[in-house]
Motif scaffolding. Structure first.
Motif, PDB file in Angstrom:
ATOM      1  N   PHE A   1       3.113 -65.751  10.090  1.00 14.46           N
ATOM      2  CA  PHE A   1       2.192 -66.585   9.300  1.00 14.46           C
ATOM      3  C   PHE A   1       0.987 -67.000  10.136  1.00 14.46           C
ATOM      4  N   LEU A   2       1.223 -67.427  11.370  1.00 19.74           N
ATOM      5  CA  LEU A   2       0.128 -67.845  12.248  1.00 19.74           C
ATOM      6  C   LEU A   2      -0.855 -66.711  12.493  1.00 19.74           C
ATOM      7  N   ALA A   3      -0.297 -65.531  12.810  1.00 17.06           N
ATOM      8  CA  ALA A   3      -1.154 -64.391  13.117  1.00 17.06           C
ATOM      9  C   ALA A   3      -2.026 -64.031  11.916  1.00 17.06           C
ATOM     10  N   GLY A   4      -1.454 -64.107  10.731  1.00 19.49           N
ATOM     11  CA  GLY A   4      -2.231 -63.793   9.539  1.00 19.49           C
ATOM     12  C   GLY A   4      -3.226 -64.878   9.169  1.00 19.49           C
ATOM     13  N   ALA A   5      -2.854 -66.135   9.438  1.00 21.98           N
ATOM     14  CA  ALA A   5      -3.691 -67.262   9.023  1.00 21.98           C
ATOM     15  C   ALA A   5      -4.967 -67.402   9.853  1.00 21.98           C
ATOM     16  N   VAL A   6      -4.915 -66.999  11.123  1.00 23.01           N
ATOM     17  CA  VAL A   6      -6.084 -67.212  11.988  1.00 23.01           C
ATOM     18  C   VAL A   6      -7.103 -66.089  11.867  1.00 23.01           C
ATOM     19  N   GLY A   7      -6.797 -65.057  11.066  1.00 20.43           N
ATOM     20  CA  GLY A   7      -7.772 -64.002  10.841  1.00 20.43           C
ATOM     21  C   GLY A   7      -7.589 -62.819  11.757  1.00 20.43           C
ATOM     22  N   GLN A   8      -8.537 -61.909  11.706  1.00 20.54           N
ATOM     23  CA  GLN A   8      -8.453 -60.643  12.434  1.00 20.54           C
ATOM     24  C   GLN A   8      -9.562 -60.490  13.469  1.00 20.54           C
ATOM     25  N   ASN A   9     -10.177 -61.579  13.877  1.00 22.09           N
ATOM     26  CA  ASN A   9     -11.266 -61.512  14.862  1.00 22.09           C
ATOM     27  C   ASN A   9     -10.696 -61.212  16.243  1.00 22.09           C
ATOM     28  N   THR A  10     -10.742 -59.948  16.658  1.00 16.81           N
ATOM     29  CA  THR A  10     -10.151 -59.547  17.935  1.00 16.81           C
ATOM     30  C   THR A  10     -10.917 -60.091  19.138  1.00 16.81           C
ATOM     31  N   ASN A  11     -12.118 -60.641  18.894  1.00 18.41           N
ATOM     32  CA  ASN A  11     -12.873 -61.257  19.999  1.00 18.41           C
ATOM     33  C   ASN A  11     -12.401 -62.676  20.283  1.00 18.41           C
ATOM     34  N   ASP A  12     -11.564 -63.208  19.406  1.00 20.31           N
ATOM     35  CA  ASP A  12     -11.015 -64.554  19.582  1.00 20.31           C
ATOM     36  C   ASP A  12      -9.737 -64.444  20.419  1.00 20.31           C
TER      37      ASP A  12
ATOM     38  N   TYR B   1      -7.362 -66.476  20.962  1.00 21.85           N
ATOM     39  CA  TYR B   1      -6.185 -67.006  20.272  1.00 21.85           C
ATOM     40  C   TYR B   1      -5.621 -65.984  19.297  1.00 21.85           C
ATOM     41  N   VAL B   2      -6.510 -65.303  18.574  1.00 25.17           N
ATOM     42  CA  VAL B   2      -6.087 -64.265  17.636  1.00 25.17           C
ATOM     43  C   VAL B   2      -5.387 -63.137  18.387  1.00 25.17           C
ATOM     44  N   SER B   3      -5.962 -62.741  19.515  1.00 26.47           N
ATOM     45  CA  SER B   3      -5.368 -61.659  20.313  1.00 26.47           C
ATOM     46  C   SER B   3      -3.986 -62.057  20.825  1.00 26.47           C
ATOM     47  N   LEU B   4      -3.870 -63.317  21.269  1.00 23.58           N
ATOM     48  CA  LEU B   4      -2.585 -63.808  21.769  1.00 23.58           C
ATOM     49  C   LEU B   4      -1.524 -63.739  20.689  1.00 23.58           C
ATOM     50  N   LEU B   5      -1.833 -64.254  19.511  1.00 24.08           N
ATOM     51  CA  LEU B   5      -0.860 -64.266  18.428  1.00 24.08           C
ATOM     52  C   LEU B   5      -0.504 -62.852  17.992  1.00 24.08           C
ATOM     53  N   SER B   6      -1.489 -61.968  17.939  1.00 28.11           N
ATOM     54  CA  SER B   6      -1.229 -60.586  17.531  1.00 28.11           C
ATOM     55  C   SER B   6      -0.313 -59.892  18.534  1.00 28.11           C
ATOM     56  N   ASN B   7      -0.565 -60.118  19.823  1.00 30.00           N
ATOM     57  CA  ASN B   7       0.261 -59.502  20.855  1.00 30.00           C
ATOM     58  C   ASN B   7       1.698 -60.013  20.812  1.00 30.00           C
TER      59      ASN B   7
ATOM     60  N   LEU C   1       3.212 -61.315  18.198  1.00 31.48           N
ATOM     61  CA  LEU C   1       3.843 -60.829  16.969  1.00 31.48           C
ATOM     62  C   LEU C   1       4.335 -59.407  17.159  1.00 31.48           C
ATOM     63  N   GLU C   2       3.534 -58.583  17.820  1.00 32.05           N
ATOM     64  CA  GLU C   2       3.936 -57.198  18.077  1.00 32.05           C
ATOM     65  C   GLU C   2       5.163 -57.156  18.978  1.00 32.05           C
ATOM     66  N   ALA C   3       5.177 -58.033  20.008  1.00 35.93           N
ATOM     67  CA  ALA C   3       6.332 -58.089  20.916  1.00 35.93           C
ATOM     68  C   ALA C   3       7.588 -58.520  20.177  1.00 35.93           C
ATOM     69  N   LEU C   4       7.453 -59.491  19.278  1.00 34.37           N
ATOM     70  CA  LEU C   4       8.600 -59.974  18.522  1.00 34.37           C
ATOM     71  C   LEU C   4       9.138 -58.895  17.579  1.00 34.37           C
ATOM     72  N   LYS C   5       8.239 -58.118  16.984  1.00 32.24           N
ATOM     73  CA  LYS C   5       8.667 -57.056  16.073  1.00 32.24           C
ATOM     74  C   LYS C   5       9.509 -56.015  16.799  1.00 32.24           C
ATOM     75  N   ASN C   6       9.204 -55.795  18.082  1.00 31.14           N
ATOM     76  CA  ASN C   6       9.902 -54.773  18.864  1.00 31.14           C
ATOM     77  C   ASN C   6      11.107 -55.322  19.628  1.00 31.14           C
ATOM     78  N   SER C   7      11.459 -56.583  19.382  1.00 33.00           N
ATOM     79  CA  SER C   7      12.553 -57.223  20.124  1.00 33.00           C
ATOM     80  C   SER C   7      13.707 -57.557  19.188  1.00 33.00           C
ATOM     81  N   GLY C   8      14.928 -57.439  19.714  1.00 33.68           N
ATOM     82  CA  GLY C   8      16.105 -57.793  18.936  1.00 33.68           C
ATOM     83  C   GLY C   8      16.246 -59.295  18.778  1.00 33.68           C
ATOM     84  N   ASP C   9      17.052 -59.711  17.801  1.00 30.24           N
ATOM     85  CA  ASP C   9      17.256 -61.139  17.553  1.00 30.24           C
ATOM     86  C   ASP C   9      17.805 -61.839  18.792  1.00 30.24           C
ATOM     87  N   TRP C  10      18.703 -61.183  19.521  1.00 30.92           N
ATOM     88  CA  TRP C  10      19.296 -61.786  20.724  1.00 30.92           C
ATOM     89  C   TRP C  10      18.215 -62.123  21.754  1.00 30.92           C
TER      90      TRP C  10
END
Length: 531
Positions: A192-203, A205-211, A213-222
């Motif tokens: 939700f945070l990553a989507g809410a702050v927009g897609q401005n890759t020059n920001d 904060y946006v880059s941090l959240l996107s990175n 989110l990508e790490a979380l998608k590739n990680s197991g629940d444990w």
């Protein structure tokens, strides 16, 4: 932190079991090799004592014990469920040289004995300070005079940004009760945070959240639960960790990720500034952590008073083994002097060299893979081939030793080669009745990660996982193909061609036959075949 947090930690690992796996950088052979490079004289890994603090269900320590039967291993784990799984695995595999003990690290003392290698992976940052201090105390008091301790931890500055994500995940997820619900809500909130702050890759904060989110998608629940949402997670700056280790009678030996000790990835200007700013190796590596925004460290410690050598040269390779699976671009190597040759490194990067003796060495190492070659033998072979190329019969080894040694050290830094202190017993030829180890068969049957003799996790596709149980030394290739075809007929798995399922029986047989050849070759390459 009070001891009540230790009980919370015990409970959290019961609710969400930790996925126990092998960490190649923590293997005694890795520790021994780096110790020898820096002038330490560690015990032979073929006959040593190893202690792992926080061994979980044995995914790291049991493969070590299996492949080093003359050495002794002790694992300590807080969670009873993990201990039972580890004991069962050791018993099922008839591994007699390991003890798994349930207990609190705070209760460990000198009665455990002295160890040549002490390992503590994924624990230090996730326990109260009292336990952290005890880990360092054990690493000092229970360590042999030439012993090496491996301790990994989350570090700043990189974890400052990740810590911000952790705090937000905890704030949201703590409204929920069950771990499954908390993990799901934490993932959803970051999404939700990553989507809410927009897609401005020059920001930033946006880059941090996107990175993240990508790490979380590739990680197991444990992983998400224990790394981001654990009751304790206390990152520490590298220099602060070394200060605390110093108070316990320990000194910095090396980074288990050897390449991270060097600044080859920086410009000459930055390198010159680093040299001017840094008065010792700890200060230099702390500055490099700042530049890299480093998040995680795998630090090797030894006793204070050991005379370590920091200016490395060719003599530091004496007695070590060299191996490499590096691949030349276009499949051939141009050995002509002054001709730049590009090689692809397994991690996707590449190196270039015009040095003929280095090109010869990399060619010989590739031909010999997956077996290692003694440095001295490699030197002799390189000089012999160099003499044949140049037409000169009397090329002395000593005059080339410095050039080869320094070149190999640079290759080690870049990841183009690896160094070892022992050979292992892998089989590089596919026999008529191929066989993998009982450990591999056990890991496959129990749906565990497959660990090879280099203590690396080997990824397997569905077809390989169905073939592996047949590699017990009793089946020929024809036997294996027949059994695999039967499985395909029963729809246990499906053969695809051009993304479409294959139904013709003869085409299925041909595809499986070719796949079996490819898989067997890959298993030999991955040091999983023992016969």
């Amino acid at each position: 932190m009070l001891d009540q947090n230790i009980e919370k930690l015990r409970q959290s690992y019961t609710e969400v079991p930790y996925h126990s796996q092998a960490y190649s950088n923590s293997h005694p052979d890795r520790l021994a090799t780096l110790g020898r490079i820096f002038n330490l004289s560690p015990a032979s890994v073929e006959n040593c004592r190893v202690l792992e603090l926080g061994c979980a269900s044995g995914g790291n320590i049991i493969p070590m014990a299996y492949y080093l039967p003359e050495s002794e291993f002790v694992g300590i784990e807080l969670n009873e469920g993990h201990v039972e799984l580890a004991k069962k695995a050791a018993s099922d595999l008839a591994v007699k040289n390991i003890q798994i003990r349930q207990g609190n690290i705070l209760e460990a003392d000198i009665s455990l004995g002295i160890f040549d290698y002490i390992i503590c992976h994924g624990v230090f940052s996730w326990v109260p300070e009292s336990v952290q201090n005890k880990i360092l105390s054990i690493a000092s008091e229970n360590l042999a005079e030439n012993g090496i301790a491996y301790i990994s931890f989350n570090t700043y500055p990189g974890w400052h940004m990740r810590e911000m994500i952790r705090h937000m995940m905890l704030y949201h997820s703590n409204q929920f009760d069950s771990p499954v619900e908390r993990i799901g809500q934490a993932r959803a909130f970051v999404d939700f945070l990553a989507g809410a702050v927009g897609q401005n890759t020059n920001d930033p904060y946006v880059s941090l959240l996107s990175n993240e989110l990508e790490a979380l998608k590739n990680s197991g629940d444990w992983y998400v639960f224990h790394d981001y949402m654990e009751v304790v997670n206390k990152p520490i700056y590298f220099h602060e960790f070394i200060d605390r280790a110093d108070k316990c009678g320990l000194q910095y030996l090396a980074d288990a990720s050897f390449s991270m000790m060097f600044h080859n990835d920086f410009s000459n200007e930055i390198n010159n500034t680093l040299e001017q700013l840094s008065h010792d190796i700890v200060q230099k590596e702390q500055y490099m952590d700042f530049l890299r925004n480093r998040q995680f460290r795998q630090t090797l410690l030894c006793k204070k008073g050991r005379n370590l050598k920091r200016m490395l040269d060719e003599e530091d390779l004496t007695g070590l083994l060299v191996l490499s699976s590096i691949t030349p671009e276009n499949g051939t190597i141009d050995l002509s002097p002054g001709q730049i040759q590009k090689f692809h490194v397994p991690d996707g990067k590449f190196i270039e060299t015009e040095n003929t003796i280095i090109k010869i060495a990399l060619k010989i190492l590739k031909q010999n893979w997956p077996k290692a070659i003694a440095y001295e033998t490699l030197l002799d072979s390189c000089v012999k081939e160099l003499a044949e190329i140049s037409g000169k019969e009397n090329l002395g080894s000593q005059e080339w030793k410095k050039e080869l040694g320094r070149g190999l050290l640079n290759c080690f830094v870049s990841g183009a080669i690896d160094l070892r202190s022992r050979q292992g017993s892998c089989n590089d030829i596919v026999s008529t009745k191929p066989k993998v180890s009982d450990l591999t068969l056990y890991q496959v049957s129990n749906r565990q990660s497959v660990v090879n003799q280099h203590h690396e996790t080997v990824n397997m596709d569905s077809l390989a996982l169905h073939l592996l149980p047949l590699l017990d030394g009793t089946n020929t290739k024809e036997d294996m193909v027949n059994q695999m075809v039967t499985l395909a007929e029963k729809k246990t798995f499906t053969i695809y061609q051009y993304d479409l399922p294959v139904n013709n029986l003869e085409m299925i047989r041909q595809s499986i036959s070719q796949s079996v050849d490819n898989i067997l070759a890959a298993l030999a390459d991955a040091t999983l075949l023992i016969a």
